[in-house]
Design a protein around this motif. Structure first.
Motif, short mmCIF file in Angstrom:
data_model
loop_
_atom_site.label_atom_id
_atom_site.label_comp_id
_atom_site.label_asym_id
_atom_site.label_seq_id
_atom_site.Cartn_x
_atom_site.Cartn_y
_atom_site.Cartn_z
N THR A 10 0.85 -1.19 0.00
CA THR A 10 0.00 0.00 0.00
C THR A 10 0.88 1.23 0.00
N ARG A 11 0.34 2.29 -0.56
CA ARG A 11 1.09 3.54 -0.65
C ARG A 11 0.11 4.70 -0.58
N LEU A 12 0.48 5.74 0.14
CA LEU A 12 -0.30 6.97 0.15
C LEU A 12 0.37 7.91 -0.86
N ILE A 13 -0.35 8.20 -1.94
CA ILE A 13 0.21 8.98 -3.05
C ILE A 13 -0.34 10.40 -2.97
N ASP A 14 0.55 11.37 -3.05
CA ASP A 14 0.18 12.78 -2.91
C ASP A 14 -0.40 13.33 -4.22
N ALA A 15 -1.49 12.71 -4.63
CA ALA A 15 -2.21 13.13 -5.85
C ALA A 15 -3.65 12.66 -5.69
N PRO A 16 -4.60 13.36 -6.31
CA PRO A 16 -6.00 12.94 -6.23
C PRO A 16 -6.24 11.59 -6.90
N VAL A 17 -7.29 10.92 -6.47
CA VAL A 17 -7.63 9.61 -7.01
C VAL A 17 -7.75 9.64 -8.54
N ALA A 18 -8.40 10.66 -9.08
CA ALA A 18 -8.58 10.74 -10.54
C ALA A 18 -7.23 10.74 -11.27
N THR A 19 -6.24 11.37 -10.68
CA THR A 19 -4.91 11.43 -11.30
C THR A 19 -4.21 10.08 -11.23
N VAL A 20 -4.29 9.44 -10.08
CA VAL A 20 -3.65 8.12 -9.93
C VAL A 20 -4.35 7.10 -10.82
N TRP A 21 -5.67 7.18 -10.90
CA TRP A 21 -6.44 6.30 -11.79
C TRP A 21 -5.97 6.49 -13.24
N ARG A 22 -5.83 7.73 -13.64
CA ARG A 22 -5.37 8.03 -15.00
C ARG A 22 -3.97 7.48 -15.24
N ALA A 23 -3.08 7.64 -14.26
CA ALA A 23 -1.72 7.10 -14.38
C ALA A 23 -1.78 5.57 -14.54
N TRP A 24 -2.62 4.92 -13.75
CA TRP A 24 -2.73 3.46 -13.80
C TRP A 24 -3.30 3.01 -15.13
N THR A 25 -4.38 3.64 -15.58
CA THR A 25 -5.12 3.14 -16.74
C THR A 25 -4.61 3.65 -18.08
N GLU A 26 -4.07 4.86 -18.14
CA GLU A 26 -3.65 5.44 -19.41
C GLU A 26 -2.14 5.39 -19.64
#
Length: 151
Positions: A10-26
């Motif tokens: 697990t990791r706490l990432i200093d970015a909003p969920v929408a941004t992390v989702w975009r990084a993961w998916t795109e």
């Protein structure tokens, strides 16, 4: 209660969920496996029942094809996939079910990646193959991509 035979990070990432989702998916090919390995995306039909097909390539010509399906996709919350099936629900030798969870936490994202195995032996084998350092390195790369996207 049945043991789940899990490995997880697990990791706490200093970015909003929408941004992390975009990084993961795109931007999956940019982070999915630890450098110097690379990821070729052959198919990423990110919906329940959709096909996932990746080839991980090593610096010495190694190739590790990964074929599977998405079992559940909840945008900006959860991606569940498995290699127990190929596209069309064709059974194949299973290794794990992968869960990638995204949760908002104070404007940041709590990202949790979990590998669930059918047996203790499979879990232990995955741990011995380097689950913790490998998945942590890939997650470090996911964080890099998310931070670039966040600006």
């Amino acid at each position: 209660m049945t043991e789940r035979y899990e490995l997880s990070i697990t990791r706490l990432i200093d970015a909003p969920v929408a941004t992390v989702w975009r990084a993961w998916t795109e931007h999956t090919a940019e982070w999915f496996c630890p450098r110097p390995w690379t990821t070729e995306i052959r198919a990423m039909d990110l919906r329940t029942g959709g096909r996932s097909s990746l080839v991980l390539r090593g610096p010495n010509g190694e190739e590790n094809p990964i074929e599977g399906v998405y079992l559940e996709v909840v945008p900006e919350r959860l991606i569940v996939s498995t290699d127990a099936f190929a596209s069309g629900w064709l059974p194949q030798g299973p290794f794990m079910v992968r869960l990638d969870a995204f949760a908002e936490e104070g404007g940041r994202t709590r990202y949790t990646a979990t590998a669930r195995h059918w047996t203790a032996e499979a879990r232990d084998s995955h741990a011995a193959m380097g689950f913790e350092p490998g998945w942590n390195a890939a997650t470090d790369q996911l964080v890099e991509v998310a931070m670039q996207l966040a600006g």
